[in-house]
Design an enzyme around this catalytic site. Structure first.
Site, PDB file in Angstrom:
ATOM      1  N   ASP A  15      -5.075   7.439  -4.191  1.00  8.23           N
ATOM      2  CA  ASP A  15      -5.566   7.324  -5.574  1.00  8.23           C
ATOM      3  C   ASP A  15      -4.891   8.317  -6.519  1.00  8.23           C
ATOM      4  O   ASP A  15      -5.557   9.097  -7.208  1.00  8.23           O
ATOM      5  CB  ASP A  15      -7.084   7.528  -5.629  1.00  8.23           C
ATOM      6  CG  ASP A  15      -7.828   6.685  -4.619  1.00  8.23           C
ATOM      7  OD1 ASP A  15      -7.420   5.542  -4.405  1.00  8.23           O
ATOM      8  OD2 ASP A  15      -8.812   7.177  -4.040  1.00  8.23           O
ATOM      9  N   GLU A 187     -11.135  -1.813 -10.623  1.00  5.67           N
ATOM     10  CA  GLU A 187     -11.541  -0.413 -10.563  1.00  5.67           C
ATOM     11  C   GLU A 187     -10.361   0.458 -11.010  1.00  5.67           C
ATOM     12  O   GLU A 187      -9.350  -0.041 -11.497  1.00  5.67           O
ATOM     13  CB  GLU A 187     -11.967  -0.049  -9.136  1.00  5.67           C
ATOM     14  CG  GLU A 187     -10.891  -0.314  -8.101  1.00  5.67           C
ATOM     15  CD  GLU A 187     -11.354  -0.111  -6.665  1.00  5.67           C
ATOM     16  OE1 GLU A 187     -12.370   0.578  -6.468  1.00  5.67           O
ATOM     17  OE2 GLU A 187     -10.695  -0.627  -5.748  1.00  5.67           O
TER      18      GLU A 187
END
Length: 544
Positions: A15, A187
């Protein structure tokens, strides 16, 4: 420019959020249940990266005790507003099932090294928050939202709300500005502004092999947002034989001379079962702005294995052996699990690491486990342990660890009759047909001298793991290492075998030292050093 071979942050570095301040680049990545929280790497050239800080270091910022595997700190976003650094992150308390308990926070610091503030609570409506600093000085908080009623796809869109730094809270209306594409599971939002356009970059398709990064834009901050002509600007979902799989969750940065790059997570599967033992890693791609004011990945959307960047990677540093001694404390490569009270699980004494036996290696609360990331597909690890267990409920040694469901653990322990012995402990998931033996958890046992040090070693070559050991004499002389137990399937220690449903395991393999005392008497184990030696495996086409 020279070529750098992906990934630029090998091993569990998921991420990525990238930022440039002057001539300095920073990447923040998720740490999940590992403590301290959030990794921030620094680079001057986009090729060579050094871990400089883990900013969430104390209980007031993060306490992960009791949180399940792959919960904890998700998807940090690192930004700078010209005055100070801002870091937003999610602390996930529960993720499986219909409900998710996801608390979002903001911390700040005048410099990347800190001091980092106590957190400001933002909201709990979803996860993967980011902070956008607009040209007029206003700040906007962006995160995905979760609707527990809408199963199986409860990802209900990307929400926008203003953050007031004076009031230290979200203010004004909150609105869903983007619902994502038909790929679903939207997301990981990031907002940017360029040439009068607001650009929204999101992650879609989950964290598995359908993962992708989607770009949209609008003239208004509040939308509506139109989709990129390619829809997904980075993805391997339609190219199953690409070297970099699971590509998605991206962020954008520009160099001082105006070149554009995109960092993203990726996985490198091994074997016919396509298991990512190194977890989700950080890769980089060269990008460019087209005449239509859309961003395109060069040679994309499939990620490239080799990319032009300003710098040349120091391969010697990557392949070099690392011998950790503890005379100056615990090296920054190491982390532990969940607890903000590390003094309860380890300390340094006479230049050696001393672990205090706590709960089992599978505990979600307090376990003595200190480990570093596996960053190579093939490597050797070893340590020397001094441990005098009294019974079978005390054990300590060398572990290859993913989570409570997936680990291998070479331990010095004792049989119930007091005989000190060596065992291999394994998680149930790693046993053929899940069978255990009448000795608790291992069919392989070796008697050890009643006292004295033991060298423990592990050799990993791709998906194969072989443990070894040697007796260490009082004068320091060591026997030659002897193989112990069968060749084990090291690919078990991977995202795909993490004990959760699809898109549910997010970390990576660690190797390190652990100590357990199920009697609750705090039995201590002493470790002289820890060695991590990368191995060039000519048969492994996945090596960097």
């Amino acid at each position: 420019m020279p070529l750098v071979r992906n990934p630029i942050l090998p091993g569990f570095n998921a991420d990525p959020s990238i930022l440039r301040v002057g001539s300095d680049y920073y990447i923040a990545t998720s740490t999940f249940e590992w403590y301290p929280g959030v990794q921030i790497h620094h680079s001057k050239d986009l090729a060579n990266w050094e871990l400089v800080v883990r900013p969430l270091t104390r209980r007031s910022q993060i306490d992960l005790r009791g949180e399940p595997d792959s919960c904890g700190v998700w998807a940090p976003c690192l930004t700078h507003d010209g005055d100070k650094f801002w870091l937003v992150y999610t602390d996930v308390k529960r993720k499986d099932g219909s409900f998710k308990d996801t608390h979002n926070y903001i911390v700040t610091a005048p410099a990347i090294e800190g001091p980092w503030s106590d957190p400001i609570y933002a909201n709990s409506s979803g996860f993967d928050p980011s902070l956008f600093h607009d040209e007029d000085g206003r700040k906007w908080f962006v995160n995905m939202t979760w609707d527990h009623r809408a199963r199986p796809n409860a990802f209900s869109g990307i929400a926008l709300q203003e953050f007031d730094p004076i009031k230290r809270k979200l203010v004004g209306p909150r609105k869903i500005i983007f619902h994502g594409t038909d790929l679903g599971l939207v997301e990981g939002p990031h907002l940017y502004k360029r040439s009068g356009w607001y650009y929204l970059l999101t992650a879609e398709g989950g964290t598995g092999y359908d993962h992708a990064a989607t770009l949209a834009r609008s003239k208004s901050l509040w939308g509506p947002y139109e989709l990129h002509p390619q829809k997904h600007i980075i993805s391997s979902k339609d190219t199953p034989f690409a070297a970099l799989q699971r590509a998605g969750h991206a962020d954008i940065v520009e160099t001082p001379d105006g070149k554009t790059y995109l960092v993203h997570l990726a996985g490198r599967p091994i074997g016919q079962n396509r298991r990512c033992v190194l977890g989700r890693e950080t890769a980089i791609q060269e990008a460019y702005w087209g005449d239509d004011d859309w961003l395109y990945v060069k040679n994309g959307p499939v990620p490239s294995l080799e990319v032009d960047v300003p710098g040349i990677r120091n391969e010697d540093a990557y392949w070099g052996e690392k011998r950790y001694t503890f005379k100056d404390g615990l090296d920054k490569d190491f982390q532990w699990l969940r607890t903000p009270e590390p003094e309860r699980i380890f300390g340094i004494q006479d230049g050696k690491l001393v672990l205090t036996g706590r709960e089992s290696i599978g505990s979600w609360f307090e376990q003595s486990l200190v480990a570093r990331r596996q960053t190579h597909f093939s490597f050797d690890a070893e340590t020397v342990i001094d441990f005098l267990p009294e019974d079978e409920r005390q054990f300590a040694g060398l572990t290859l660890y993913y989570c409570r469901y997936n680990f291998f653990y070479l331990v010095v322990t004792s049989h119930s009759d007091g005989q000190r012995e060596l065992q291999i402990m394994r998680s149930e998931a790693s046993w053929p047909e899940g069978k255990l033996t009448d000795r608790g958890s291992s069919a392989h046992v070796a008697s050890l001298p009643a006292e004295g040090k033991v060298k423990l070693a592990a050799s990993i070559r791709g998906s194969q793991l072989q443990f070894s050991y040697a007796i260490v004499a009082d004068n320091g002389e060591q026997e030659e290492l002897k193989r112990f137990g069968p060749v084990l399937d090291a690919s078990i220690v991977s995202d795909e075998c993490g004990g959760h449903q699809a898109h549910g395991s997010f970390t990576g393999s660690f190797v390190g030292m652990a100590c357990s005392d199920l009697n609750g008497t705090e039995k201590k184990a002493t470790f002289d050093y820890f060695l991590y030696r990368p191995a060039h495996d000519e048969t492994d086409r996945y090596t960097i």
